[in-house]
Design a protein around this motif. Structure first.
Motif, mmCIF file in Angstrom:
data_model
loop_
_atom_site.group_PDB
_atom_site.id
_atom_site.type_symbol
_atom_site.label_atom_id
_atom_site.label_comp_id
_atom_site.label_asym_id
_atom_site.label_seq_id
_atom_site.Cartn_x
_atom_site.Cartn_y
_atom_site.Cartn_z
ATOM 1 N N PRO A 42 -22.254 11.568 4.066
ATOM 2 C CA PRO A 42 -22.413 11.010 5.393
ATOM 3 C C PRO A 42 -21.398 9.887 5.608
ATOM 4 C CG PRO A 42 -24.506 11.117 4.249
ATOM 5 C CD PRO A 42 -23.433 11.434 3.250
ATOM 6 N N VAL A 43 -20.788 9.861 6.759
ATOM 7 C CA VAL A 43 -19.821 8.821 7.077
ATOM 8 C C VAL A 43 -20.543 7.794 7.933
ATOM 9 C CG1 VAL A 43 -17.613 8.304 8.147
ATOM 10 C CG2 VAL A 43 -17.961 10.491 7.008
ATOM 11 N N ARG A 44 -21.106 6.795 7.282
ATOM 12 C CA ARG A 44 -21.819 5.725 7.970
ATOM 13 C C ARG A 44 -22.003 4.569 6.997
ATOM 14 N NH1 ARG A 44 -25.911 9.862 7.474
ATOM 15 N NH2 ARG A 44 -27.386 9.318 5.861
ATOM 16 N N GLN A 45 -22.432 3.455 7.531
ATOM 17 C CA GLN A 45 -22.693 2.291 6.691
ATOM 18 C C GLN A 45 -23.866 2.584 5.756
ATOM 19 O OE1 GLN A 45 -21.362 -1.017 6.673
ATOM 20 N NE2 GLN A 45 -19.664 -0.126 7.798
ATOM 21 N N LEU A 46 -23.780 2.123 4.542
ATOM 22 C CA LEU A 46 -24.879 2.210 3.591
ATOM 23 C C LEU A 46 -25.501 0.827 3.537
ATOM 24 C CD1 LEU A 46 -26.473 3.668 1.384
ATOM 25 C CD2 LEU A 46 -24.666 3.054 -0.210
ATOM 26 N N ASN A 47 -26.706 0.699 4.024
ATOM 27 C CA ASN A 47 -27.351 -0.608 4.073
ATOM 28 C C ASN A 47 -28.267 -0.793 2.884
ATOM 29 O OD1 ASN A 47 -26.246 -1.510 6.571
ATOM 30 N ND2 ASN A 47 -27.574 -0.043 7.586
ATOM 31 N N PRO A 48 -28.044 -1.858 2.128
ATOM 32 C CA PRO A 48 -28.941 -2.126 1.007
ATOM 33 C C PRO A 48 -30.313 -2.522 1.532
ATOM 34 C CG PRO A 48 -27.441 -3.956 1.337
ATOM 35 C CD PRO A 48 -27.026 -2.883 2.291
ATOM 36 N N TYR A 49 -31.361 -2.167 0.812
ATOM 37 C CA TYR A 49 -32.685 -2.555 1.263
ATOM 38 C C TYR A 49 -33.229 -3.749 0.502
ATOM 39 C CZ TYR A 49 -34.724 0.296 -2.518
ATOM 40 O OH TYR A 49 -35.066 0.836 -3.727
ATOM 41 N N ILE A 52 -30.538 -10.093 -2.775
ATOM 42 C CA ILE A 52 -30.905 -11.443 -3.180
ATOM 43 C C ILE A 52 -29.648 -12.108 -3.710
ATOM 44 C CG2 ILE A 52 -32.313 -12.846 -4.754
ATOM 45 C CD1 ILE A 52 -34.299 -10.445 -4.804
ATOM 46 N N GLY A 53 -29.316 -13.259 -3.184
ATOM 47 C CA GLY A 53 -28.171 -14.016 -3.675
ATOM 48 C C GLY A 53 -26.828 -13.505 -3.211
ATOM 49 N N VAL A 54 -26.814 -12.688 -2.150
ATOM 50 C CA VAL A 54 -25.556 -12.184 -1.600
ATOM 51 C C VAL A 54 -25.571 -12.317 -0.085
ATOM 52 C CG1 VAL A 54 -25.208 -10.525 -3.477
ATOM 53 C CG2 VAL A 54 -26.301 -9.777 -1.368
ATOM 54 N N LEU A 55 -24.390 -12.326 0.495
ATOM 55 C CA LEU A 55 -24.226 -12.330 1.944
ATOM 56 C C LEU A 55 -23.631 -10.994 2.334
ATOM 57 C CD1 LEU A 55 -22.617 -15.869 2.222
ATOM 58 C CD2 LEU A 55 -25.013 -15.272 2.613
ATOM 59 N N ARG A 56 -24.354 -10.206 3.127
ATOM 60 C CA ARG A 56 -23.860 -8.900 3.551
ATOM 61 C C ARG A 56 -22.732 -9.076 4.546
ATOM 62 N NH1 ARG A 56 -28.654 -5.625 5.696
ATOM 63 N NH2 ARG A 56 -26.953 -4.274 6.278
ATOM 64 N N GLN A 57 -21.748 -8.184 4.479
ATOM 65 C CA GLN A 57 -20.592 -8.212 5.363
ATOM 66 C C GLN A 57 -20.389 -6.826 5.958
ATOM 67 O OE1 GLN A 57 -18.609 -11.153 5.621
ATOM 68 N NE2 GLN A 57 -20.213 -12.073 4.364
ATOM 69 N N ALA A 120 -18.329 1.981 -1.943
ATOM 70 C CA ALA A 120 -17.584 3.006 -1.200
ATOM 71 C C ALA A 120 -18.031 4.388 -1.648
ATOM 72 C CB ALA A 120 -16.082 2.849 -1.442
ATOM 73 N N SER A 121 -17.780 5.376 -0.779
ATOM 74 C CA SER A 121 -18.044 6.759 -1.149
ATOM 75 C C SER A 121 -17.063 7.156 -2.251
ATOM 76 C CB SER A 121 -17.879 7.681 0.058
ATOM 77 O OG SER A 121 -16.511 7.748 0.429
ATOM 78 N N THR A 122 -17.294 8.283 -2.867
ATOM 79 C CA THR A 122 -16.388 8.741 -3.924
ATOM 80 C C THR A 122 -15.022 9.134 -3.366
ATOM 81 O OG1 THR A 122 -17.349 10.950 -3.768
ATOM 82 C CG2 THR A 122 -18.243 9.486 -5.469
ATOM 83 N N THR A 123 -14.913 9.264 -2.042
ATOM 84 C CA THR A 123 -13.616 9.544 -1.419
ATOM 85 C C THR A 123 -12.930 8.267 -0.950
ATOM 86 O OG1 THR A 123 -14.636 9.933 0.743
ATOM 87 C CG2 THR A 123 -14.301 11.852 -0.694
ATOM 88 N N GLY A 124 -13.577 7.101 -1.175
ATOM 89 C CA GLY A 124 -12.951 5.820 -0.852
ATOM 90 C C GLY A 124 -13.352 5.190 0.459
ATOM 91 N N THR A 125 -14.251 5.818 1.220
ATOM 92 C CA THR A 125 -14.694 5.251 2.493
ATOM 93 C C THR A 125 -15.661 4.100 2.246
ATOM 94 O OG1 THR A 125 -14.511 7.411 3.555
ATOM 95 C CG2 THR A 125 -15.855 5.754 4.683
ATOM 96 N N CYS A 126 -15.383 2.943 2.836
ATOM 97 C CA CYS A 126 -16.260 1.783 2.692
ATOM 98 C C CYS A 126 -17.625 2.088 3.288
ATOM 99 C CB CYS A 126 -15.652 0.568 3.381
ATOM 100 S SG CYS A 126 -16.726 -0.888 3.327
ATOM 101 N N LEU A 127 -18.682 1.780 2.533
ATOM 102 C CA LEU A 127 -20.044 1.970 2.993
ATOM 103 C C LEU A 127 -20.766 0.647 3.194
ATOM 104 C CD1 LEU A 127 -20.984 4.874 0.555
ATOM 105 C CD2 LEU A 127 -20.347 5.078 2.974
ATOM 106 N N SER A 128 -20.409 -0.356 2.403
ATOM 107 C CA SER A 128 -21.081 -1.645 2.463
ATOM 108 C C SER A 128 -20.237 -2.678 1.722
ATOM 109 C CB SER A 128 -22.459 -1.521 1.804
ATOM 110 O OG SER A 128 -23.141 -2.745 1.784
#
Length: 144
Positions: A42-49, A52-57, A120-128
């Motif tokens: 799927p070509v879309r953002q992967l959102n962590p659920y 803790i201790g990180v800032l999402r970008q 990133a996906s295994t093809t290099g697309t940024c997910l998160s």
């Protein structure tokens, strides 16, 4: 703390379901093509659920910066049905330290405050993307 983390992970996994990697919503969501469902990502953002201790970008240009020399233990978990690649971004913004996480996988990494990371996906697309918080001593990111 470990029991609480495991209980929270289990509860959120059950509530959120394993939707990433379940298949494309439409033919336009396929990468590289929809002819072979085993190679579809799927070509879309992967959102962590759990974070803790990180800032999402949002996906885009990012680079690590030095806050101080405090080591931070980063745990990244892949609870999806699709492998992904974890990259560290150096201070110039280039991807480094690629590590593929096959599901279900968890990796522990020593990093530092201000360091930038990308999934990133295994093809290099940024997910998160995320950055280790300036006050963090322990960070968790779980996808699934």
């Amino acid at each position: 703390m470990k029991m609480l983390t495991r209980a929270a992970t289990a509860a959120v996994t059950m509530a959120a379901g394993l939707t990433f990697g379940a298949g494309p919503a439409s033919a336009t969501d396929c990468e590289p093509n929809c002819a072979n469902p085993d190679t579809v990502e799927p070509v879309r953002q992967l959102n962590p659920y759990i974070t803790i201790g990180v800032l999402r970008q949002s996906c885009g240009t990012m680079m690590s910066h030095s806050v101080d020399s405090t080591p931070v233990r980063l745990t990244v978990a892949n609870r999806t049905r699709t492998p992904f690649v974890l990259y560290w971004h150096n201070t110039s913004g280039s991807r480094e330290s690629a590590r593929t996480l096959q599901p279900p996988a968890t990796v522990n990494i020593t990093t530092y405050r201000g360091h930038a990371w990308e999934v990133a996906s295994t093809t290099g697309t940024c997910l998160s993307q995320f950055v280790i918080s300036d006050d963090s001593t322990r960070s968790y990111v779980t996808y699934g």
